[in-house]
Design a protein around this motif. Structure first.
Motif, PDB file in Angstrom:
ATOM      1  N   UNK A 214      38.980  47.385  39.603  1.00  0.00           N
ATOM      2  CA  UNK A 214      38.779  48.782  39.285  1.00  0.00           C
ATOM      3  C   UNK A 214      40.060  49.605  39.261  1.00  0.00           C
ATOM      4  N   UNK A 215      41.215  48.996  39.507  1.00  0.00           N
ATOM      5  CA  UNK A 215      42.463  49.753  39.425  1.00  0.00           C
ATOM      6  C   UNK A 215      43.576  48.883  38.872  1.00  0.00           C
ATOM      7  N   UNK A 216      44.516  49.506  38.192  1.00  0.00           N
ATOM      8  CA  UNK A 216      45.681  48.797  37.654  1.00  0.00           C
ATOM      9  C   UNK A 216      46.511  48.208  38.781  1.00  0.00           C
ATOM     10  N   UNK A 217      46.604  48.913  39.909  1.00  0.00           N
ATOM     11  CA  UNK A 217      47.373  48.423  41.055  1.00  0.00           C
ATOM     12  C   UNK A 217      46.819  47.082  41.535  1.00  0.00           C
ATOM     13  N   UNK A 218      45.506  46.986  41.635  1.00  0.00           N
ATOM     14  CA  UNK A 218      44.886  45.729  42.074  1.00  0.00           C
ATOM     15  C   UNK A 218      45.116  44.625  41.052  1.00  0.00           C
ATOM     16  N   UNK A 219      45.068  44.951  39.769  1.00  0.00           N
ATOM     17  CA  UNK A 219      45.314  43.957  38.739  1.00  0.00           C
ATOM     18  C   UNK A 219      46.701  43.363  38.904  1.00  0.00           C
ATOM     19  N   UNK A 220      47.713  44.204  39.108  1.00  0.00           N
ATOM     20  CA  UNK A 220      49.087  43.729  39.291  1.00  0.00           C
ATOM     21  C   UNK A 220      49.194  42.906  40.569  1.00  0.00           C
ATOM     22  N   UNK A 221      48.591  43.378  41.643  1.00  0.00           N
ATOM     23  CA  UNK A 221      48.668  42.688  42.928  1.00  0.00           C
ATOM     24  C   UNK A 221      48.070  41.281  42.838  1.00  0.00           C
ATOM     25  N   UNK A 222      46.896  41.160  42.239  1.00  0.00           N
ATOM     26  CA  UNK A 222      46.252  39.856  42.141  1.00  0.00           C
ATOM     27  C   UNK A 222      46.966  38.951  41.142  1.00  0.00           C
ATOM     28  N   UNK A 223      47.569  39.540  40.115  1.00  0.00           N
ATOM     29  CA  UNK A 223      48.375  38.757  39.184  1.00  0.00           C
ATOM     30  C   UNK A 223      49.561  38.138  39.917  1.00  0.00           C
TER      31      UNK A 223
ATOM     32  N   UNK B 266      36.102  34.384  45.336  1.00  0.00           N
ATOM     33  CA  UNK B 266      35.710  35.744  44.990  1.00  0.00           C
ATOM     34  C   UNK B 266      35.648  35.898  43.476  1.00  0.00           C
ATOM     35  N   UNK B 267      35.423  34.794  42.784  1.00  0.00           N
ATOM     36  CA  UNK B 267      35.363  34.853  41.324  1.00  0.00           C
ATOM     37  C   UNK B 267      34.138  35.659  40.896  1.00  0.00           C
ATOM     38  N   UNK B 268      34.359  36.501  39.922  1.00  0.00           N
ATOM     39  CA  UNK B 268      33.268  37.284  39.360  1.00  0.00           C
ATOM     40  C   UNK B 268      32.851  38.511  40.139  1.00  0.00           C
ATOM     41  N   UNK B 269      33.527  38.847  41.239  1.00  0.00           N
ATOM     42  CA  UNK B 269      33.145  40.050  41.980  1.00  0.00           C
ATOM     43  C   UNK B 269      33.919  41.257  41.467  1.00  0.00           C
TER      44      UNK B 269
ATOM     45  N   UNK C 237      40.232  34.636  42.404  1.00  0.00           N
ATOM     46  CA  UNK C 237      39.759  35.900  41.851  1.00  0.00           C
ATOM     47  C   UNK C 237      39.509  35.801  40.350  1.00  0.00           C
ATOM     48  N   UNK C 238      39.271  34.615  39.855  1.00  0.00           N
ATOM     49  CA  UNK C 238      39.042  34.460  38.421  1.00  0.00           C
ATOM     50  C   UNK C 238      37.761  35.180  38.007  1.00  0.00           C
ATOM     51  N   UNK C 239      37.813  35.793  36.834  1.00  0.00           N
ATOM     52  CA  UNK C 239      36.643  36.484  36.305  1.00  0.00           C
ATOM     53  C   UNK C 239      36.318  37.799  36.973  1.00  0.00           C
ATOM     54  N   UNK C 240      37.277  38.355  37.720  1.00  0.00           N
ATOM     55  CA  UNK C 240      37.035  39.613  38.419  1.00  0.00           C
ATOM     56  C   UNK C 240      37.091  40.809  37.501  1.00  0.00           C
ATOM     57  N   UNK C 241      36.370  41.822  37.895  1.00  0.00           N
ATOM     58  CA  UNK C 241      36.512  43.130  37.289  1.00  0.00           C
ATOM     59  C   UNK C 241      37.180  43.993  38.344  1.00  0.00           C
TER      60      UNK C 241
END
Length: 66
Positions: A45-54, A20-23, A39-43
């Motif tokens: 749309x929420x801080x929650x998702x950023x933390x979750x994927x991190x 799912x890179x770049x989606x 999930x590399x290179x993803x944009x």
């Protein structure tokens, strides 16, 4: 860039897709087991998702070192 919502992500992951890179991810992704997904290179749309994927990436890195 592909825009993917929670339901589409779940459907594609269940079908075996892991790249799912770049989606652009939309919606709350917490609580979904996305082990092994890239999930590399993803944009995100929420801080929650950023933390979750991190957190997913940290878990993935830890498994690679054991």
């Amino acid at each position: 860039m592909d825009r993917v919502n929670r339901d589409e992500l779940i459907r594609r992951y269940a079908a075996g897709e892991r790249n799912f890179s770049g989606v652009n991810l939309e919606g709350d992704l917490s609580g979904i087991d996305l082990s092994g997904a890239d999930f590399s290179g993803n944009k995100l749309l929420s801080k929650r998702n950023q933390k979750y994927l991190k957190d997913i990436n940290k878990t993935k890195e830890n498994r690679n070192y054991t």
